[in-house]
Motif scaffolding. Structure first.
Motif, PDB file in Angstrom:
ATOM      1  N   CYS A 103       0.853  -1.188   0.000  1.00 56.72           N
ATOM      2  CA  CYS A 103       0.000   0.000   0.000  1.00 56.72           C
ATOM      3  C   CYS A 103       0.891   1.241   0.000  1.00 56.72           C
ATOM      4  O   CYS A 103       0.747   2.116  -0.836  1.00 56.72           O
ATOM      5  CB  CYS A 103      -0.887  -0.033   1.247  1.00 56.72           C
ATOM      6  N   ARG A 127       3.507  -1.036  -7.550  1.00 57.79           N
ATOM      7  CA  ARG A 127       2.700   0.007  -6.934  1.00 57.79           C
ATOM      8  C   ARG A 127       3.275   0.318  -5.556  1.00 57.79           C
ATOM      9  O   ARG A 127       3.997  -0.493  -4.964  1.00 57.79           O
ATOM     10  CB  ARG A 127       1.227  -0.398  -6.806  1.00 57.79           C
ATOM     11  N   LYS A 132      -0.040   9.413   0.938  1.00 55.49           N
ATOM     12  CA  LYS A 132      -1.150   8.528   1.289  1.00 55.49           C
ATOM     13  C   LYS A 132      -2.390   9.287   1.744  1.00 55.49           C
ATOM     14  O   LYS A 132      -2.312  10.103   2.672  1.00 55.49           O
ATOM     15  CB  LYS A 132      -0.723   7.581   2.419  1.00 55.49           C
ATOM     16  N   HIS A 273      -8.419  -3.227  -2.264  1.00 60.37           N
ATOM     17  CA  HIS A 273      -9.327  -2.249  -1.665  1.00 60.37           C
ATOM     18  C   HIS A 273     -10.773  -2.670  -1.914  1.00 60.37           C
ATOM     19  O   HIS A 273     -11.663  -2.320  -1.150  1.00 60.37           O
ATOM     20  CB  HIS A 273      -9.052  -0.847  -2.224  1.00 60.37           C
ATOM     21  N   GLU A 299      -2.351  -5.394  -3.645  1.00 56.32           N
ATOM     22  CA  GLU A 299      -1.401  -5.086  -2.577  1.00 56.32           C
ATOM     23  C   GLU A 299      -0.725  -6.357  -2.068  1.00 56.32           C
ATOM     24  O   GLU A 299      -1.393  -7.346  -1.750  1.00 56.32           O
ATOM     25  CB  GLU A 299      -2.112  -4.339  -1.442  1.00 56.32           C
ATOM     26  N   ASP A 310      -2.894  -0.814   5.445  1.00 57.12           N
ATOM     27  CA  ASP A 310      -3.578  -1.886   4.702  1.00 57.12           C
ATOM     28  C   ASP A 310      -2.934  -3.272   4.803  1.00 57.12           C
ATOM     29  O   ASP A 310      -3.038  -4.071   3.858  1.00 57.12           O
ATOM     30  CB  ASP A 310      -3.738  -1.471   3.229  1.00 57.12           C
ATOM     31  N   GLN A 313      -5.249  -6.434   4.152  1.00 56.66           N
ATOM     32  CA  GLN A 313      -5.656  -6.811   2.794  1.00 56.66           C
ATOM     33  C   GLN A 313      -4.448  -7.105   1.909  1.00 56.66           C
ATOM     34  O   GLN A 313      -4.610  -7.393   0.722  1.00 56.66           O
ATOM     35  CB  GLN A 313      -6.523  -5.707   2.156  1.00 56.66           C
TER      36      GLN A 313
HETATM   37 MN    MN Z   1      -3.958   0.708   0.259  1.00 59.44          MN
END
Ligand code: MN
Ligand code: PEP
Length: 344
Positions: A103, A127, A132, A273, A299, A310, A313
């Protein structure tokens, strides 16, 4: 409005159409294509004399674009737009690139390790957020420009192009210098001044669906970027707010074929997400590729339990590797392919 011209219309005929449109006070966008040549007219307030254009040599017909999103619509352009973020990394064609990483960029060791894992598993791009958008002002806000420098280090190390989020005009200008693709996050999908700014930067843009945005809202936001002359836009389904606290967001799989029917722009899916739960990510990623997604944004953290954002996830490295193998199989089953990572 769209002026459709005979396939193979001469440059002089196209120029004549452009000149007349310009003379009428509108902006003309010539669009040579494999099937047809078209000239788009924007700024059309409905009072344009179509008859005058219809009578010009090589003009076949005039199409009135009925949707409020003009340049983004299928009516405007029938062929898929292919967005290339780096040599060999394109969205919207047969290939389904996988953009993966944490993330947030947290440290040099973390982002380089993440990039190595992504590359080794066959991911296509990296990524990682340097700026943020956090729901709480007390949460980790990203490393800022230092994060961008670390992403560049990771690209040097692995050859993976970088996708990272801009939250404001200044950040977007910096990201255009450092990264390969500017991400506009869900929270900024309707930040119209930011959309105009990234439209002017002329860099590929990854535009994520807003938390409660309709597909039409998403396409209208993309229109802001195209209206500035930048058609290098990748759309992204990342789930919408829902009443059910069982998931963070409700991943909208329908968005993929819907966008394909409404727009020529590529659409990718972010099941991280989109669900908020690590164990939901793999099934939804598989489903998204099966539904025709033009890429996956996912992610993955070298150590999710230590993630500054994050973590819940974020896939573990071995889960990401298994996902890559599965996505190759799903893509092949529908006549597409997951590209290998670009040359380091
Ligand atoms: Mn994220
Ligand atoms: C992200 O990609 O890290 C992110 C913040 O996503 P979204 O804007 O979709 O919430």
């Amino acid at each position: 409005m769209l002026v459709v011209m005979r396939h193979g219309a001469s440059a002089a005929d196209v120029e004549r159409v452009v000149a007349i449109i310009t003379e009428m006070g509108y902006a003309a966008h010539p669009m040579p294509g494999a099937q047809r040549t078209a000239v788009g007219i924007v700024g059309n307030d409905g009072r344009i004399d179509a008859g005058r254009i219809e009578a010009l040599p090589s003009v076949v017909r005039i199409i009135h674009v009925t949707q409020p999103y003009k340049q983004v619509s299928r009516e405007w352009r029938d062929e898929p737009t292919i967005v290339t973020i780096a040599p060999g990394v394109s969205f919207g064609g047969i290939e389904v690139p996988i953009v993966a990483g944490p993330c947030s960029v947290e440290s040099e060791a973390q982002i380089i390790r993440a990039a190595q894992i992504v590359r080794a598993a066959g991911g296509t791009a990296l990524r990682g957020g340097a700026f943020k958008p956090r729901s709480s002002p007390y949460s980790f806000q990203g490393l800022g420009i230092e994060g961008l420098r670390l992403l560049v280090r990771a690209r040097e190390e692995t050859g993976l192009p970088i996708v990272t989020e801009a939250m404001d005009d200044e950040g977007a200008r910096l990201i255009a210098e450092y990264a390969d693709c500017i991400q506009i996050g869900a929270r900024n999908m309707q930040n119209y001044s930011l959309l105009k700014a990234v439209g002017k930067l002329g860099r590929p843009v990854l535009l994520k669906r807003g938390l409660a945005a309709t597909i039409a809202d998403l396409l209208l936001s993309a229109e802001y970027i195209l209206a500035e002359g930048n058609s290098q836009v990748i759309l992204c389904e990342r789930g919408v707010r829902t009443f059910d606290p069982a998931v963070r967001n409700m991943f909208d799989l329908t968005a993929i074929p819907l966008v394909h029917s409404m727009s020529h722009l590529p659409i990718i899916a972010d099941p991280s997400h989109g669900t908020g739960l690590r164990d939901m990510v793999t099934p939804m990623a598989r489903a998204a590729v099966a539904a025709g997604a033009d890429g996956i944004l996912v992610e993955m953290h070298p150590e999710p339990e230590r993630a500054l954002s994050d973590g819940a996830q974020s896939l573990y490295p071995d889960q990401f590797k298994a996902l890559m193998d599965e996505l190759r199989g799903v893509a092949t089953a529908i006549g597409r392919s997951v590209p290998s990572a670009p040359q380091a």
